[in-house]
Enzyme design. Structure first.
Site, PDB file in Angstrom:
ATOM      1  N   SER A  84       4.034   0.584   2.484  1.00  0.00           N
ATOM      2  CA  SER A  84       3.955  -0.441   3.534  1.00  0.00           C
ATOM      3  C   SER A  84       3.557  -1.775   2.920  1.00  0.00           C
ATOM      4  O   SER A  84       2.668  -1.823   2.076  1.00  0.00           O
ATOM      5  CB  SER A  84       2.873  -0.084   4.564  1.00  0.00           C
ATOM      6  N   HIS A 120       0.854  -1.183   0.000  1.00  0.00           N
ATOM      7  CA  HIS A 120       0.000   0.000   0.000  1.00  0.00           C
ATOM      8  C   HIS A 120       0.896   1.242   0.000  1.00  0.00           C
ATOM      9  O   HIS A 120       1.852   1.313   0.776  1.00  0.00           O
ATOM     10  CB  HIS A 120      -0.888  -0.018   1.247  1.00  0.00           C
ATOM     11  N   ASP A 126      -6.540  -2.363   4.508  1.00  0.00           N
ATOM     12  CA  ASP A 126      -5.189  -1.845   4.782  1.00  0.00           C
ATOM     13  C   ASP A 126      -4.860  -1.801   6.280  1.00  0.00           C
ATOM     14  O   ASP A 126      -4.189  -0.876   6.750  1.00  0.00           O
ATOM     15  CB  ASP A 126      -5.028  -0.436   4.179  1.00  0.00           C
TER      16      ASP A 126
HETATM   17  C1  GRF Z   1       1.372   0.401  -6.080  1.00  0.00           C
HETATM   18  O1  GRF Z   1       1.693   1.732  -5.834  1.00  0.00           O
HETATM   19  C2  GRF Z   1       0.836  -0.244  -4.861  1.00  0.00           C
HETATM   20  O2  GRF Z   1       1.280   0.341  -3.682  1.00  0.00           O
HETATM   21  C3  GRF Z   1      -0.639  -0.045  -4.976  1.00  0.00           C
HETATM   22  O3  GRF Z   1      -0.909  -0.151  -6.352  1.00  0.00           O
HETATM   23  C4  GRF Z   1       0.247   0.218  -7.071  1.00  0.00           C
HETATM   24  C5  GRF Z   1       0.515  -0.886  -8.057  1.00  0.00           C
HETATM   25  O4  GRF Z   1       1.448  -0.503  -9.023  1.00  0.00           O
HETATM   26  N1  GRF Z   1      -1.341  -1.004  -4.164  1.00  0.00           N
HETATM   27  P1  GRF Z   1       2.017  -1.561 -10.060  1.00  0.00           P
HETATM   28  O5  GRF Z   1       0.853  -2.122 -10.870  1.00  0.00           O
HETATM   29  O6  GRF Z   1       2.707  -2.607  -9.288  1.00  0.00           O
HETATM   30  O7  GRF Z   1       2.956  -0.795 -10.930  1.00  0.00           O
END
Ligand code: GRF
Length: 325
Positions: free
Chosen positions: A142, A115, A151
């Protein structure tokens, strides 16, 4: 060593979009010595770029659009795909779906999420914009265990990312992504290795042992031990043994009914029990802790049994009282 002690953990990664975290996890898994491998990449959007990347890298994929499906049915299909791939863990990497409680419950302790905030700050969406608007000095990322509450599960690892003057949510998000790509593979590798990490095993034993009435910790022959009764006259009901005398096990030594029970259990379930050096002769059984399929309820049960066997009569009743509350 049993197979599961040496095999790498199989992980299913759930994605909805680009999948840069999935890619970071995948490439890290291809470094020598990785304790996990990606057995499946699954998406709720058949057009997710993450799927194309996984396919190109020879990783099995599964895709099922959620539109028009009941949430339970979609979750069930994703879960089936994970199980069919032999996944022991599910790792959410930008999976933009709220999961049903039943699904989350079945994977308790075996489902992780990343997250983009320093949880518990800013659960939910638009985390970067919210952190900038609040004037925070740091954003972050995190990795946490997934529980029913959004979360909110145990935090397994975090990186703080400085917010610069004039930062935009997009610029901050890009730096957060860089940090995520370092964090997620490391945390996942550590997490799937926990079952064999003596520090982690001792911490769990300690929590369970000291939750029993009138207990304290006392070293015995250089190893951690747990006693019931007063500091002065208490008696040991458990010892923690870390590969003692060349044994391959990290184990919990507890009192059993006697040599008959000890030998029967060791013969029937040699992956779960062993006869410890020295202690075995006086009815202490070794409950093997460093196995991927350990059931901690069993370890807790043995601790209680041993406590009951050793506790002075004057306090033996306390356990039932503690149970009832
Ligand atoms: C990340 O920033 C993650 O923290 C959030 O969604 C985003 C996913 O990005 N849960 P990606 O698809 O891995 O580039």
């Amino acid at each position: 060593m049993p197979d599961h002690a040496t095999a790498t953990a199989k992980v299913a990664v759930f994605v909805s979009g680009t999948g840069t975290n999935m890619a970071a996890l995948l490439y890290a898994s291809r470094l020598p010595g990785s304790p996990y491998e990606i057995a499946l990449v699954a998406a709720n959007d058949p057009a997710a770029p993450a799927l194309a990347l996984a396919r190109a890298e020879g990783v099995p994929t599964f895709a099922l659009a959620h539109a028009g499906m009941a949430r339970e049915d979609h979750d069930a299909a994703m879960e089936r795909a994970a199980r069919d791939a032999g996944a022991q863990y599910i790792v959410l990497a930008g999976y933009m779906r709220i999961l049903t409680p039943g699904f989350v419950g079945r994977w308790e302790g075996r489902m992780l999420n990343i997250h983009p905030s320093l949880l518990p700050a800013y659960p939910g969406l638009d985390t970067h914009a919210r952190a900038i608007a609040a004037g925070d000095s740091y954003g972050g990322t995190s990795v946490h265990l997934v529980t029913e509450e959004l979360d909110a599960g145990e935090i397994l690892g975090q990186i703080a990312i400085a917010i610069q003057p004039g930062d935009t949510p997009a610029a901050l998000a890009a730096r957060v992504r860089l940090a995520e790509h370092q964090l997620y593979p490391r945390v996942l590798a550590d997490y799937v290795s926990r079952w064999n990490d003596p520090q982690h095993l001792l911490a769990r034993v300690r929590t369970l042992a000291l939750a029993l009435p009138q207990t304290h910790e006392r070293e015995s022959h250089g190893a951690p031990g747990f006693r019931v009764g007063t500091e002065k006259s208490g008696k040991f009901f458990a010892h923690f043994s870390d590969r003692h005398h060349g044994a391959p096990h990290v184990s919990l030594l507890v009192k059993c009914a006697g040599l008959d029970e000890l030998e029967t259990l060791v013969e029937a379930q040699p992956h779960a029990y062993h006869k410890p050096a020295y202690y075995g002769a006086s009815g202490w059984i070794g409950v093997i802790l460093n196995r991927a399929d350990l059931d901690w309820d069993d370890a807790a049960h043995w601790l209680r049994r041993s406590w009951q066997q050793v506790a002075p009569k004057s306090i033996a009743g306390l356990l039932d009282t503690a149970d009832a509350s």
